[in-house]
Motif scaffolding. Sequence first.
Motif, PDB file in Angstrom:
ATOM      1  N   GLN A  30       0.805  -1.215   0.000  1.00 42.57           N
ATOM      2  CA  GLN A  30       0.000   0.000   0.000  1.00 42.57           C
ATOM      3  C   GLN A  30       0.841   1.270   0.000  1.00 42.57           C
ATOM      4  O   GLN A  30       0.295   2.373  -0.041  1.00 42.57           O
ATOM      5  N   GLN A  31       2.166   1.104   0.052  1.00 38.84           N
ATOM      6  CA  GLN A  31       3.063   2.258   0.116  1.00 38.84           C
ATOM      7  C   GLN A  31       3.682   2.550  -1.241  1.00 38.84           C
ATOM      8  O   GLN A  31       4.191   1.647  -1.921  1.00 38.84           O
ATOM      9  N   GLU A  32       3.685   3.799  -1.626  1.00 39.07           N
ATOM     10  CA  GLU A  32       4.208   4.192  -2.937  1.00 39.07           C
ATOM     11  C   GLU A  32       5.683   3.836  -3.098  1.00 39.07           C
ATOM     12  O   GLU A  32       6.127   3.512  -4.199  1.00 39.07           O
ATOM     13  N   TYR A  33       6.447   3.888  -2.009  1.00 36.16           N
ATOM     14  CA  TYR A  33       7.899   3.651  -2.113  1.00 36.16           C
ATOM     15  C   TYR A  33       8.228   2.206  -2.507  1.00 36.16           C
ATOM     16  O   TYR A  33       9.363   1.904  -2.867  1.00 36.16           O
ATOM     17  N   GLU A  34       7.218   1.318  -2.445  1.00 38.37           N
ATOM     18  CA  GLU A  34       7.458  -0.077  -2.795  1.00 38.37           C
ATOM     19  C   GLU A  34       7.678  -0.255  -4.296  1.00 38.37           C
ATOM     20  O   GLU A  34       8.237  -1.261  -4.739  1.00 38.37           O
ATOM     21  N   TYR A  35       7.229   0.710  -5.089  1.00 45.31           N
ATOM     22  CA  TYR A  35       7.193   0.558  -6.532  1.00 45.31           C
ATOM     23  C   TYR A  35       8.243   1.437  -7.216  1.00 45.31           C
ATOM     24  O   TYR A  35       8.439   2.597  -6.857  1.00 45.31           O
ATOM     25  N   ASP A  36       8.883   0.845  -8.214  1.00 46.74           N
ATOM     26  CA  ASP A  36       9.973   1.524  -8.921  1.00 46.74           C
ATOM     27  C   ASP A  36       9.509   2.277 -10.152  1.00 46.74           C
ATOM     28  O   ASP A  36      10.174   3.217 -10.594  1.00 46.74           O
ATOM     29  N   TYR A  37       8.402   1.836 -10.745  1.00 50.85           N
ATOM     30  CA  TYR A  37       7.971   2.396 -12.014  1.00 50.85           C
ATOM     31  C   TYR A  37       6.494   2.757 -11.950  1.00 50.85           C
ATOM     32  O   TYR A  37       5.678   2.010 -11.403  1.00 50.85           O
ATOM     33  N   TRP A  38       6.190   3.895 -12.558  1.00 47.70           N
ATOM     34  CA  TRP A  38       4.823   4.413 -12.553  1.00 47.70           C
ATOM     35  C   TRP A  38       4.428   4.866 -13.948  1.00 47.70           C
ATOM     36  O   TRP A  38       5.249   5.381 -14.712  1.00 47.70           O
ATOM     37  N   GLY A  39       3.134   4.705 -14.247  1.00 50.68           N
ATOM     38  CA  GLY A  39       2.600   5.262 -15.470  1.00 50.68           C
ATOM     39  C   GLY A  39       2.165   6.706 -15.265  1.00 50.68           C
ATOM     40  O   GLY A  39       2.283   7.252 -14.155  1.00 50.68           O
ATOM     41  N   GLN A  40       1.658   7.307 -16.335  1.00 51.45           N
ATOM     42  CA  GLN A  40       1.226   8.703 -16.294  1.00 51.45           C
ATOM     43  C   GLN A  40      -0.212   8.845 -15.800  1.00 51.45           C
ATOM     44  O   GLN A  40      -0.643   9.963 -15.482  1.00 51.45           O
ATOM     45  N   GLY A  41      -0.947   7.751 -15.761  1.00 58.04           N
ATOM     46  CA  GLY A  41      -2.309   7.796 -15.253  1.00 58.04           C
ATOM     47  C   GLY A  41      -3.365   7.827 -16.345  1.00 58.04           C
ATOM     48  O   GLY A  41      -3.109   8.295 -17.463  1.00 58.04           O
ATOM     49  N   THR A  42      -4.540   7.323 -15.994  1.00 54.32           N
ATOM     50  CA  THR A  42      -5.698   7.388 -16.894  1.00 54.32           C
ATOM     51  C   THR A  42      -6.889   7.878 -16.069  1.00 54.32           C
ATOM     52  O   THR A  42      -7.106   7.428 -14.948  1.00 54.32           O
ATOM     53  N   GLN A  43      -7.637   8.836 -16.617  1.00 54.83           N
ATOM     54  CA  GLN A  43      -8.698   9.504 -15.870  1.00 54.83           C
ATOM     55  C   GLN A  43      -9.980   8.690 -15.870  1.00 54.83           C
ATOM     56  O   GLN A  43     -10.448   8.224 -16.916  1.00 54.83           O
ATOM     57  N   VAL A  44     -10.567   8.555 -14.687  1.00 57.46           N
ATOM     58  CA  VAL A  44     -11.878   7.939 -14.516  1.00 57.46           C
ATOM     59  C   VAL A  44     -12.793   8.974 -13.868  1.00 57.46           C
ATOM     60  O   VAL A  44     -12.462   9.521 -12.808  1.00 57.46           O
TER      61      VAL A  44
END
Length: 129
Positions: free
Chosen positions: A111-125
């Motif tokens: 549940q913590q953001e620091y666990e993840y190395d790569y992120w996308g730009q996002g998609t709007q809902v």
Amino acid sequence: QVQVVESGGGSVQPGDSLKLSCVASGRTFSRSLMAWFRRAPGKAREFVAAIGSSGSTTYDAAVKGRFTISRDDAKNTVYLTMNALKPEDTGLYYCAADLNAREGLSAYNVQQEYEYDYWGQGTQVTVSE
């Protein structure tokens, strides 16, 4: 170079469904921990769901029973199927990846953001009448 790209967002009415997709390329996908986060207008980014390399899953309480996270390793893709959408589900949905996560979900702070190395730009809902 690793790329994470989300798609599938849109504008729907309350009670409708959407299916988001996230493709992660550039590294071996099958040993990855994948997750979805979201950011509602004016709020901090929050955890939605995660899936481990074995297919085990975990959800935030606000979406449990309505959302389903799944993965297709042959396509390097993770999905978020969202049913019974509510206005409070509105936000920018991000896909996140830890591409070297062979252990079960309990080994990670999913549940913590620091666990993840790569992120996308996002998609709007957007969910509204």
